[in-house]
Design an enzyme around this catalytic site. Structure first.
Site, PDB file in Angstrom:
ATOM      1  N   HIS A 306     -10.305 106.398  63.828  1.00 53.13           N
ATOM      2  CA  HIS A 306     -11.012 105.842  62.683  1.00 53.13           C
ATOM      3  C   HIS A 306     -11.988 106.886  62.166  1.00 53.13           C
ATOM      4  O   HIS A 306     -12.564 107.636  62.952  1.00 53.13           O
ATOM      5  CB  HIS A 306     -11.775 104.570  63.092  1.00 53.13           C
ATOM      6  CG  HIS A 306     -12.161 103.734  61.925  1.00 53.13           C
ATOM      7  ND1 HIS A 306     -13.305 103.967  61.200  1.00 53.13           N
ATOM      8  CD2 HIS A 306     -11.534 102.695  61.315  1.00 53.13           C
ATOM      9  CE1 HIS A 306     -13.367 103.098  60.212  1.00 53.13           C
ATOM     10  NE2 HIS A 306     -12.299 102.323  60.259  1.00 53.13           N
ATOM     11  N   ASP A 363      -6.241  97.635  63.177  1.00 50.49           N
ATOM     12  CA  ASP A 363      -4.826  97.396  62.891  1.00 50.49           C
ATOM     13  C   ASP A 363      -3.933  97.430  64.122  1.00 50.49           C
ATOM     14  O   ASP A 363      -2.752  97.103  64.034  1.00 50.49           O
ATOM     15  CB  ASP A 363      -4.319  98.453  61.894  1.00 50.49           C
ATOM     16  CG  ASP A 363      -4.907  98.228  60.518  1.00 50.49           C
ATOM     17  OD1 ASP A 363      -5.029  97.055  60.139  1.00 50.49           O
ATOM     18  OD2 ASP A 363      -5.249  99.209  59.853  1.00 50.49           O
TER      19      ASP A 363
END
Ligand code: CMC
Length: 427
Positions: A306, A363
């Protein structure tokens, strides 16, 4: 707050430091070019604060995420998605009266114009639902021309916000029905936001449909976890499109397009496709870990890493636990959950991932829940968009209320210097 000094060719220039409510500091370089002739170069805006915002606080080092000061853990555990949408958009949790007015206003607008069905019919049935959704959202400008000018009135802006929240589930479900080649379902205002969406997705004219409370509650949680995430790619897109005084509908439509890519919201679809292909290939997670580490191989471990979270993604923790609960409650045994867990464990013990601070993101496990509740893979990113809508709206609204200037980054030109035109025959 102390100023920061920049020395260029021996000349000192002072720039103010600004501090946020959580003590985050930034150097305000808004006068940099005027004072020095220099611009900053920051590809991907990795160090650039594009705005001052009161919506979301995110600390990637400590894995903190708060909407308007409330922790994501508490909201996911205790709130209702529409309550969170109200909080994110208007700044405070609604009281009973405000909540019921908001809910009722939304119910008034859940239908979409019948002509939208004609637009939908124009798409081939294999069209990706994200493309369809983005196009249908943009088409709302045609049905509500007053929305075109966001300066028209606060009432019109409010109406656009309500219409968007109300029609998004309808448009999202219809984009799925188009792909499926089934007749669309009209909204059922007797149901809550998530239940109504599920019914529009899954009801078929030949069977009765009842909303499963486990599925409804899982969807509610997932939407809350996706509701807002400060200045990510799609939100920055919404703000920058809106900064040209483009309408709310067109700004949100652009946000959907930005979300679609596999490095952003499209990762949830990519994760499941990756886990499926690992399963088909015999479940050898080590092989795929090696591929992800190989710089010659374009393969990346989808759902890992991320831009901001460098410790853990708090949303991923909540979702991993929810995935276990939902699968157990629904009695679903999904072999790819085991592969996901094996992959996560191996990656978390691998120096490549540890050194680069790569952890599962939101996700990684969300697709497993979507699968368990019957959402098809192509629809995963649409689900993300449905959840992210309040965040996009809130950021668009804040940008407008702050009177922010049009977004227009600078560049460093690296092309040819001036040269003379040569006639075609002489080239
Ligand atoms: N698999 C393998 N290596 C990775 C991965 C990954 N998933 N993510 C990052 N790296 C490596 C990357 O190769 C680089 O290595 P090196 O320093 O040796 O060049 C290093 O880690 C830093 O990566 P980066 O690409 O510079 O980091 P970024 O901040 O530009 O990108 C990211 C962040 C999310 C795009 C990236 O981690 C990625 O592509 N992840 C997979 C896609 C994904 O899951 N996206 C969903 C993000 S969360 C949902 C959302 O809010 O959008």
């Amino acid at each position: 707050m102390a100023n920061v000094e920049l020395i260029i060719d021996g000349e000192r220039h002072e720039f103010p430091v600004v501090e946020g409510t959580e003590k985050e500091k930034a150097i305000d370089i808004s006068k940099l070019r005027a004072k020095t002739g220099y611009v900053t170069l920051d590809p991907g805006y990795k160090n650039t604060g594009a705005t001052m915002s009161a919506i979301t606080f995110l600390n990637g080092e400590e894995g903190i995420l708060r909407y308007r000061g409330y922790s994501i853990e508490e909201l996911a555990d205790r709130a209702d998605f529409l309550e969170v949408a109200y909080l994110v958009i208007f700044g405070e949790l609604p009281n009973e009266a405000q909540y019921s007015e908001f809910k009722n206003d939304i119910k008034v607008h859940t239908l979409v114009h019948e002509e939208i069905k004609n637009i939908l019919d124009g798409f081939p049935s294999n069209a990706h639902p994200m493309g369809v959704l983005s196009a249908l959202l943009s088409s709302l400008t045609a049905f509500y021309p007053n929305s075109l000018d966001p300066n028209r009135s606060a009432h019109e802006v409010h109406l656009s916000i309500i219409r968007l929240l109300a029609k998004m589930p309808t448009l999202a479900a219809w984009s799925y029905k188009n792909e499926k080649g089934q007749p669309v379902n009209y909204p059922d205002n007797g149901l809550d936001y998530c239940g109504n969406f599920l019914k529009m997705m899954f009801a078929v004219p030949t069977e009765p449909y009842t909303v499963n409370p486990v599925v409804e509650s899982a969807l509610n949680k997932l939407l809350i976890l996706h509701a807002e995430h400060e200045q990510n790619c799609s939100t920055s897109t919404v703000r920058i499109v809106g900064s040209s005084q483009s309408s709310l509908y067109s700004s949100i439509s652009a946000g959907v397009s930005a979300l679609w890519g596999p490095l952003h919201g499209g990762a949830n679809q990519a994760v499941i496709e990756m886990l499926e292909s690992i399963r088909r290939d015999g479940g050898d997670t080590e092989k795929y870990l090696a591929k992800a580490k190989d710089k010659e191989d374009p393969f990346r471990l989808m759902g890992f890493g991320h831009r901001v979270y460098k410790n853990f993604d708090p949303r991923a923790r909540i979702i991993k636990k929810a995935a276990d609960d939902v699968l157990e409650n629904l009695g679903v045994d999904d072999p790819i959950l085991e592969i996901a867990k094996k992959l996560e464990e191996a990656a978390l013990n691998d120096p490549y991932f540890v050194e680069r601070k790569l952890y599962p993101n939101v996700d990684f496990y969300s697709g497993i829940i979507y699968r368990a509740i019957g959402i098809p893979t192509q629809m995963f990113t649409v689900m993300f968009a449905l959840g992210r809508l309040p965040g996009w709206i809130a950021q668009w609204k804040e940008m407008r209320e702050n009177n922010e200037p049009i977004g227009r980054p600078r560049q460093i030109y690296t092309g040819h210097n001036l040269r003379s035109f040569v006639e075609r025959g002489d080239r």
